[in-house]
Scaffold this motif. Structure first.
Motif, mmCIF file in Angstrom:
data_model
loop_
_atom_site.group_PDB
_atom_site.id
_atom_site.type_symbol
_atom_site.label_atom_id
_atom_site.label_comp_id
_atom_site.label_asym_id
_atom_site.label_seq_id
_atom_site.Cartn_x
_atom_site.Cartn_y
_atom_site.Cartn_z
ATOM 1 N N GLN A 1 -38.288 26.478 -28.636
ATOM 2 C CA GLN A 1 -37.352 25.648 -27.886
ATOM 3 C C GLN A 1 -36.592 26.433 -26.831
ATOM 4 N N ARG A 2 -36.300 27.694 -27.149
ATOM 5 C CA ARG A 2 -35.529 28.471 -26.165
ATOM 6 C C ARG A 2 -36.343 28.724 -24.891
ATOM 7 N N LEU A 3 -37.653 28.456 -24.960
ATOM 8 C CA LEU A 3 -38.505 28.694 -23.789
ATOM 9 C C LEU A 3 -38.494 27.539 -22.789
ATOM 10 N N ALA A 4 -37.975 26.370 -23.228
ATOM 11 C CA ALA A 4 -38.101 25.163 -22.374
ATOM 12 C C ALA A 4 -37.529 25.361 -20.961
ATOM 13 N N PRO A 5 -36.300 25.872 -20.812
ATOM 14 C CA PRO A 5 -35.792 26.020 -19.432
ATOM 15 C C PRO A 5 -36.657 26.969 -18.605
ATOM 16 N N GLY A 6 -37.162 28.028 -19.244
ATOM 17 C CA GLY A 6 -38.021 28.982 -18.535
ATOM 18 C C GLY A 6 -39.316 28.307 -18.080
ATOM 19 N N ILE A 7 -39.875 27.459 -18.924
ATOM 20 C CA ILE A 7 -41.136 26.782 -18.551
ATOM 21 C C ILE A 7 -40.874 25.862 -17.359
ATOM 22 N N GLU A 8 -39.734 25.169 -17.398
ATOM 23 C CA GLU A 8 -39.410 24.276 -16.270
ATOM 24 C C GLU A 8 -39.287 25.070 -14.974
ATOM 25 N N ARG A 9 -38.630 26.229 -15.083
ATOM 26 C CA ARG A 9 -38.424 27.054 -13.889
ATOM 27 C C ARG A 9 -39.772 27.583 -13.367
ATOM 28 N N ILE A 10 -40.591 28.094 -14.292
ATOM 29 C CA ILE A 10 -41.900 28.646 -13.887
ATOM 30 C C ILE A 10 -42.744 27.552 -13.227
ATOM 31 N N ALA A 11 -42.772 26.366 -13.839
ATOM 32 C CA ALA A 11 -43.574 25.260 -13.279
ATOM 33 C C ALA A 11 -43.069 24.927 -11.879
ATOM 34 N N ALA A 12 -41.752 24.830 -11.722
ATOM 35 C CA ALA A 12 -41.193 24.452 -10.410
ATOM 36 C C ALA A 12 -41.531 25.514 -9.354
ATOM 37 N N GLU A 13 -41.426 26.792 -9.738
ATOM 38 C CA GLU A 13 -41.720 27.854 -8.765
ATOM 39 C C GLU A 13 -43.189 27.828 -8.340
ATOM 40 N N LEU A 14 -44.068 27.648 -9.320
ATOM 41 C CA LEU A 14 -45.495 27.614 -8.985
ATOM 42 C C LEU A 14 -45.791 26.422 -8.068
ATOM 43 N N LEU A 15 -45.186 25.284 -8.381
ATOM 44 C CA LEU A 15 -45.437 24.088 -7.569
ATOM 45 C C LEU A 15 -44.855 24.245 -6.161
ATOM 46 N N ASP A 16 -43.724 24.936 -6.050
ATOM 47 C CA ASP A 16 -43.158 25.222 -4.718
ATOM 48 C C ASP A 16 -44.176 25.992 -3.878
ATOM 49 N N GLY A 17 -44.761 27.022 -4.498
ATOM 50 C CA GLY A 17 -45.743 27.855 -3.787
ATOM 51 C C GLY A 17 -46.923 27.014 -3.329
ATOM 52 N N ILE A 18 -47.382 26.121 -4.197
ATOM 53 C CA ILE A 18 -48.539 25.282 -3.859
ATOM 54 C C ILE A 18 -48.171 24.313 -2.733
ATOM 55 N N ALA A 19 -46.969 23.758 -2.794
ATOM 56 C CA ALA A 19 -46.530 22.788 -1.775
ATOM 57 C C ALA A 19 -46.586 23.420 -0.384
#
Ligand code: HEM
Length: 407
Positions: A112-130
């Motif tokens: 559970q403590r990983l959830a905010p990190g996963i959200e951040r990682i996903a958002a950063e990767l998607l920013d790069g793709i955008a």
């Protein structure tokens, strides 16, 4: 005469579901001369096999090692030293000794403590793709996301995080048997040596500087009564297993899920419009085209199963993908229906003693990553129609997923 069973011919690699459907029609347990192995084809047989650790051994390492030529054994010595620390290759009672400390350390709190990190990682990767507009979604999203998450879990920082991805790919060469890669032994040996060096250092470092991470938790769990004491090499083995098991599988699940949704815009629309159904949707994505096609066992003794005799020492494939599309269990099994509520437990994470320790993490990553992808790119579309798949018996892995993400 029935056609020979070959899970690696082009058609079977491209569409394993049709192949497994044909095998289910032949019987609950079928023999493949090509693979010199039995294949358990349907849901009931696979579920029963997962629970039968007495007659079906998980130790496929010992026979594999015994078959290696001296030359290959010399190259792969360190790789096998690491793999022998993997619980997944052991039967009771040794299995529990390796699993207990990890089970105690890898708690719902850790996940559970990983959830905010996963959200951040996903958002950063998607920013790069955008920014780029087009990409290989596997290489740029599905592959790095779980590697970075597992690095977070293990408390790996900075530049080391990126080395994780390479090691995992190298080890995949041996575990998943890249059948068309002549350099696979050398790659596996290279990867293992780097793993051992790095994780030996990490374990020493965490002994002196414990943190919130899984390696520290593993060291602490060892001190607990009944958790079992792992040798240094077994600790390294546990770390590499977590890195490996947590990476390839989740990468392929994310890629396969994206592909499945690209092919069924109505289902993608359903998830976009009803985000509260994401948990049910994730289970269906794992069932529909999950990353594990088959699991392997070895007959521990000669026994009857599904009307045939399995001889001691024979290899047995549990067809997880076949079980997942078994029409006896799933209504319209070949349809992706994100609101499906199955009557039987899912089988993709195994069952019984070896039930996947990372199931909660894999589900969490998917429930964050898939909606983030769909939400960010409403016009996501495939740009190639000529997809190819890794020729592997165990995994369902698309090689590349070229997409455009719209404006
Ligand atoms: C979609 C992703 C995943 C799938 C489909 C999956 C599937 C499986 C399956 C089928 C097994 C049973 C192996 C057997 O019976 O021989 C297993 C075991 C295991 N998985 Fe996963 N897994 C996934 C993700 C993860 C993650 C994220 C982690 C950890 C970070 C993980 C860690 C493990 C471990 C440690 C075992 C060994 C359990 C044992 O042998 O006792 N897995 N997984």
């Amino acid at each position: 005469m029935a056609a020979p069973i070959d899970l690696l011919i082009a058609d079977a690699v491209a569409d394993p579901h049709a192949t497994f459907a044909a095998l289910r029609d032949r019987g609950p347990v079928v023999w493949s001369d090509t693979h010199r192995a039995w294949i358990i084809t349907g849901y009931d047989g696979v579920a029963e096999a997962f629970l039968d650790s007495e007659r079906l051994s998980s130790d496929r390492l010992t026979p594999y090692w015994a078959r290696l030529t001296p030359d290959r054994a010399a190259v792969l010595g360190t790789t096998f030293d690491v793999l022998r620390g993997w619980m997944v290759f052991h039967d009771p009672p040794r299995h529990a000794l390796l699993r207990n400390p990890v089970r105690r350390a890898f708690t719902p709190r850790q996940v559970q403590r990983l959830a905010p990190g996963i959200e951040r990682i996903a958002a950063e990767l998607l920013d790069g793709i955008a920014e780029r507009g087009e990409c290989d979604l596997k290489a740029e999203f599905a592959f790095p996301l779980p590697a970075l998450v597992i690095a977070d879990l293990m408390g790996v920082e900075g530049a080391d995080r990126h080395r994780f991805k390479d090691w995992s790919a190298k080890l995949a060469a041996i575990v998943f048997g890249e059948s068309d890669n002549p350099r696979r032994d050398a790659r596996a040996a290279e990867g293992s040596a780097e793993f051992v060096d790095y994780f030996s250092w990490l374990v020493r470092h965490r002994r002196e500087h414990p943190g919130e991470d899984l390696v520290s938790a593993l060291l602490a769990a060892q001190a607990e009564e009944g958790a079992g004491e792992l040798s240094e090499l077994e600790l390294v083995g546990a770390c590499t297993l977590l890195l490996f098991a947590g990476h390839e599988t989740t990468t392929n699940l994310l890629a396969n899920s994206a592909l499945a949704l690209l092919g069924r815009p109505d289902q993608a629309a359903l998830l976009r419009s009803r985000p509260e159904t994401v948990d049910t949707a994730v289970e269906e994505l794992i069932r529909f085209d999950g990353p594990v096609k088959t699991m392997v066992r070895v007959a521990a003794r000669t026994h009857e199963r599904g009307g045939v005799t399995l001889e001691r020492g024979q290899t047995v494939y549990l067809s997880v993908a076949g079980a997942n599309r078994d029409p006896a269990v799933y209504d319209r099994a070949d349809d992706l229906r994100l609101d499906r509520v199955p009557g039987r437990p899912g089988i993709s994470f195994g069952q019984g003693l070896h039930f996947c320790l990372g199931a909660a993490l894999a589900r969490l990553e998917t429930r964050i990553a898939v909606p983030a992808l769909l939400g960010r790119f409403p016009d996501l579309a495939l740009t190639g129609d000529d997809l190819s798949w890794e020729p592997q018996i165990l995994t369902r892995a698309v090689r590349e997923l070229p997409v455009s993400v719209g404006t």
